[in-house]
Structures are given as structure tokens and as C-alpha cells.
Enzyme design. Structure first.
Site, PDB file in Angstrom:
ATOM      1  N   THR A   1      55.113  56.339 106.585  1.00 12.76           N
ATOM      2  CA  THR A   1      54.480  55.759 106.866  1.00 12.76           C
ATOM      3  C   THR A   1      54.271  54.411 106.057  1.00 12.76           C
ATOM      4  OG1 THR A   1      52.033  57.773 108.106  1.00 12.76           O
ATOM      5  CG2 THR A   1      51.668  55.289 107.152  1.00 12.76           C
TER       6      THR A   1
ATOM      7  N   LYS B   1      46.367  54.340 100.811  1.00 10.67           N
ATOM      8  CA  LYS B   1      47.435  53.673 100.802  1.00 10.67           C
ATOM      9  C   LYS B   1      47.367  53.441 102.652  1.00 10.67           C
ATOM     10  CE  LYS B   1      52.511  54.955 102.265  1.00 10.67           C
ATOM     11  NZ  LYS B   1      52.898  55.952 102.748  1.00 10.67           N
TER      12      LYS B   1
ATOM     13  N   LYS C   1      50.294  53.427 114.124  1.00  7.64           N
ATOM     14  CA  LYS C   1      49.446  53.928 113.194  1.00  7.64           C
ATOM     15  C   LYS C   1      48.862  53.580 112.094  1.00  7.64           C
ATOM     16  CE  LYS C   1      49.726  57.254 109.860  1.00  7.64           C
ATOM     17  NZ  LYS C   1      49.364  58.769 109.657  1.00  7.64           N
TER      18      LYS C   1
HETATM   19  P1  NAD Z   1      55.074  64.192  99.788  1.00  8.07           P
HETATM   20  O1  NAD Z   1      54.961  62.915  98.644  1.00  8.07           O
HETATM   21  O2  NAD Z   1      54.849  64.851  99.619  1.00  8.07           O
HETATM   22  O3  NAD Z   1      56.857  63.697 100.253  1.00  8.07           O
HETATM   23  C1  NAD Z   1      57.668  62.778  99.920  1.00  8.07           C
HETATM   24  C2  NAD Z   1      58.615  63.337  99.503  1.00  8.07           C
HETATM   25  O4  NAD Z   1      60.309  62.627  99.187  1.00  8.07           O
HETATM   26  C3  NAD Z   1      58.928  63.424  97.891  1.00  8.07           C
HETATM   27  O5  NAD Z   1      59.418  64.849  97.997  1.00  8.07           O
HETATM   28  C4  NAD Z   1      59.676  62.919  96.842  1.00  8.07           C
HETATM   29  O6  NAD Z   1      60.645  63.350  95.633  1.00  8.07           O
HETATM   30  C5  NAD Z   1      60.829  62.301  98.119  1.00  8.07           C
HETATM   31  N1  NAD Z   1      61.199  61.230  97.391  1.00  8.07           N
HETATM   32  C6  NAD Z   1      60.535  59.647  97.396  1.00  8.07           C
HETATM   33  N2  NAD Z   1      62.145  59.261  97.093  1.00  8.07           N
HETATM   34  C7  NAD Z   1      63.079  59.864  97.045  1.00  8.07           C
HETATM   35  C8  NAD Z   1      64.044  59.654  97.462  1.00  8.07           C
HETATM   36  N3  NAD Z   1      64.855  57.902  97.197  1.00  8.07           N
HETATM   37  N4  NAD Z   1      65.218  60.268  97.971  1.00  8.07           N
HETATM   38  C9  NAD Z   1      65.148  61.321  98.682  1.00  8.07           C
HETATM   39  N5  NAD Z   1      64.043  61.343  98.157  1.00  8.07           N
HETATM   40  C10 NAD Z   1      62.533  61.173  97.717  1.00  8.07           C
HETATM   41  O7  NAD Z   1      54.795  63.105 100.952  1.00  8.07           O
HETATM   42  P2  NAD Z   1      54.241  63.939 101.995  1.00  8.07           P
HETATM   43  O8  NAD Z   1      52.188  64.090 102.362  1.00  8.07           O
HETATM   44  O9  NAD Z   1      55.038  64.221 102.553  1.00  8.07           O
HETATM   45  O10 NAD Z   1      54.235  62.237 103.030  1.00  8.07           O
HETATM   46  C11 NAD Z   1      55.712  61.687 103.663  1.00  8.07           C
HETATM   47  C12 NAD Z   1      54.770  60.317 104.597  1.00  8.07           C
HETATM   48  O11 NAD Z   1      54.053  61.196 105.083  1.00  8.07           O
HETATM   49  C13 NAD Z   1      53.696  59.550 103.644  1.00  8.07           C
HETATM   50  O12 NAD Z   1      54.596  57.836 103.923  1.00  8.07           O
HETATM   51  C14 NAD Z   1      52.669  59.642 103.779  1.00  8.07           C
HETATM   52  O13 NAD Z   1      52.356  59.010 103.864  1.00  8.07           O
HETATM   53  C15 NAD Z   1      52.974  60.054 105.356  1.00  8.07           C
HETATM   54  N6  NAD Z   1      52.076  61.420 106.280  1.00  8.07           N
HETATM   55  C16 NAD Z   1      51.445  62.036 105.484  1.00  8.07           C
HETATM   56  C17 NAD Z   1      50.364  63.005 105.809  1.00  8.07           C
HETATM   57  C18 NAD Z   1      49.833  63.937 105.232  1.00  8.07           C
HETATM   58  O14 NAD Z   1      48.237  64.526 105.385  1.00  8.07           O
HETATM   59  N7  NAD Z   1      50.449  64.278 103.731  1.00  8.07           N
HETATM   60  C19 NAD Z   1      50.014  62.820 107.400  1.00  8.07           C
HETATM   61  C20 NAD Z   1      50.689  61.732 108.172  1.00  8.07           C
HETATM   62  C21 NAD Z   1      51.521  60.797 107.403  1.00  8.07           C
END
Ligand code: NAD
Length: 294
Positions: free
Chosen positions: A96, A246, A171
């Protein structure tokens, strides 16, 4: 079966990648966090040591990263996705992020004749694990059609919302509605408490009246009426208040740059901002009710 590069194996990315592994695809993953990589390896995926390695020799690259800056870096930097993939690789960003970053990366992909979609999701970690996410897709029709069979392994509802960036637009509009509706639902339950009206009674009435909404009937912010809601487990997430903030900020940024008026979204962003500042960030966003109680 396809070989898929999956970058960003966090709370959402890992279970999404595992659904692709379960379906028989060969997933080569990358994350800056070593623990995330070992979880993928333990579940039958292959791990790599860089964005370049994860996106080399694959038919599809999927990214699930925290925010716009991460997505711009991972796709556009030297050694990034665009510089590493074979011609014909399909690119899917499910993070997102802001609409402008999504469109910038999509334009850079198009300039290299690569098909790309922005495909953010709703449904949370539970939906990612169960493979029931909703995907909101922006990008060319041809990219959507090629991506659909992969998205169907991770989600139940797949909607093509239009050109590049429109998935992100859908979204942030959805989550602005959710942020505002959870805030006003919480305000109503706190007001009811002050007026001596029982929470269960308010639920029974509003869930069948014109005030009914998802925040009441599926995710009620007080314990009791909806046993599965985070209110029943001390507001453990779910969807964190930090994530909601966010998304509300992304909506305000988009409203400003497009000239849309959004006073309710602005109000919700301000209140969630205070909640997060006071330590509410890691809790479920429905925990905003505790902030309102003072
Ligand atoms: P998270 O922080 O658990 O996962 C993100 C991952 O990306 C982490 O493991 C981090 O180490 C990795 N990362 C960061 N920079 C990186 C790079 N340069 N190279 C490789 N890996 C890298 O976050 P999440 O909860 O999995 O959310 C991910 C996305 O999904 C976000 O944009 C969030 O807004 C969206 N989202 C989350 C939810 C939720 O309920 N958690 C729901 C809908 C959408």
C-alpha cells in the site's frame, strides 16, 4: 508451474508467498530481515541474498513492502527489479503506497516494455493466510489478465480498477472510509457509556438501524457483541493503528494533490495521529476507543 520472485516477506508477504508455494510454484524470496527468509525456507521456498537475485530468471516478481520509498528503491535502484528482470517478466506490487510513487514506478516499467500492476490488498494477515484477500488492481488490461491466475491463489476478490495507480486510489479511499467509520463508531459507544446506555443494547439497535456499518457489525470496538473483534483480546492486531494512520495520511496527501475536499478524513488522520503519538501504534486501530475514553 512458474518461478516467482517475492520481495518483502513480512506479516503479509510471507503468507501470500506460502500460498504460491502450496500451489506448486517455485518461489525465490528476498527480505532484508534474515528471520523472514528462514521462515520461507522452512516452508519450501528458496531464499536469495538480494533484490537482484530474487528478480533474476523469473516469470513474475511480486513485492509486498512497507511504503512508497521502499518500492521506489527496490524497483528503480541500480541492481533493482527493473534492472534485473528478464524481458517479459510480469511485475506485481501489492504494497500500500502513495498513488504518485505507484505511477512513477509503472511508467519506468512501461519504458522498459515490462507489464506491471499495482495490486494493493485488503483482508489483513488472516486474509493473507487463508488466501481470501481482495486485490484492487491498477494497470494495463494485458497485465491484469496475466496476473489474475496468480492473484487468485492469494485472494478471492480481484477487481481491475483502471490504469496504473488506480489500485492504490481504491485502497486509500476504502481505508479512509474505514478510519472515519471506526472513529465515529467508537465515539458513539463512548457517548452511550456516558449516557448510561448498555453497549450490547446499542449494538443490537445500530446493527439493525441506519447507523449500521462494517465497523459495528464485523469489528465492534467494545468487547462482547462481536466475539472475533480485537476488542475481545485487548486490541491485539488485526490491523494496527500505525497502519491506519499511514493510510489516512496517504489519503490526505492524495486529496491535497488532486484538490479533493476531505474534512472527515483529515479529522480521522489527526485523531489517529494523536493515538499513535501516545503509544497506540502497535495496537489494533479499533483501540482508538480507549484513546477517546481518555
Ligand atoms: P511488514 O513490515 O510486516 O513487512 C514488510 C517487509 O518488507 C518486512 O519483512 C521488511 O523487512 C521487508 N523490507 C523492507 N524493505 C525491504 C527491502 N528494501 N528489500 C526487501 N525487503 C524489505 O508489513 P506488512 O504488514 O507485511 O505490510 C506490507 C504492506 O501491506 C504495507 O504496505 C501495508 O500497508 C500493506 N497492508 C498490510 C496489512 C496488514 O494487515 N498488515 C493489510 C493490508 C495491506
Amino acid at each position: 508451474m512458474a518461478r516467482i520472485g517475492f520481495i518483502g516477506l513480512g506479516n503479509m508477504g510471507l503468507p501470500m508467498a506460502l500460498n504460491l508455494v502450496k500451489a506448486g510454484h517455485e518461489v525465490q524470496g528476498y527480505d532484508v530481515n534474515a528471520e523472514a527468509l528462514s521462515k520461507l525456507a522452512a516452508a519450501g521456498g528458496t531464499t536469495t541474498g538480494s533484490v537482484h537475485a530474487a528478480s533474476s530468471g523469473v516469470e513474475v516478481v511480486i513485492t509486498m513492502l512497507p511504503a512508497g520509498q521502499h518500492v521506489r528503491d527496490v524497483y528503480l535502484e541500480a541492481g533493482g527489479v527493473l534492472a534485473s528482470v528478464d524481458p517479459g517478466t510480469l511485475l506485481i506490487d501489492s504494497s500500500t503506497i502513495d498513488v504518485a510513487s505507484a505511477r512513477t514506478v509503472a511508467e519506468a516499467a512501461a519504458a522498459k516494455k515490462l507489464l506491471m500492476i499495482d495490486a494493493p490488498v485488503s483482508g489483513g494477515v488472516g486474509g493473507a493466510q487463508a488466501g481470501t484477500l481482495t486485490f484492487m488492481v491498477g494497470g494495463p488490461e494485458a497485465a491484469f489478465e496475466r496476473a489474475k491466475p496468480f492473484l487468485e491463489l492469494m485472494g478471492k476478490t480481484i477487481v481491475h480498477a483502471g490504469d496504473a495507480g488506480n489500485g492504490q486510489a481504491a485502497k486509500i479511499c476504502n481505508n479512509m472510509i474505514l478510519g472515519v467509520s471506526m472513529l465515529v463508531t467508537s465515539e458513539a459507544f463512548v457517548l452511550a457509556e456516558k449516557l448510561g446506555l448498555d453497549a450490547q443494547k446499542l449494538f443490537d439497535i445500530t446493527s439493525k438501524s441506519s447507523g449500521q456499518c462494517w465497523s459495528i457489525t464485523n469489528y465492534c470496538p467494545v468487547p462482547g457483541p462481536v466475539p472475533t473483534s480485537p476488542a475481545n483480546r485487548d486490541y491485539q492486531p488485526g490491523f494496527t493503528a500505525a497502519m491506519m494512520l499511514k493510510d489516512l495520511k496517504l489519503a490526505q496527501e492524495a486529496a491535497r494533490s488532486s484538490g479533493a475536499t476531505s474534512p472527515m478524513g483529515a479529522g480521522a488522520a489527526a485523531v489517529f495521529g494523536q493515538f499513535v503519538e501516545e503509544g497506540g501504534g502497535p495496537y489494533d486501530f479499533s483501540g482508538i476507543i480507549r484513546f477517546l475514553r481518555g
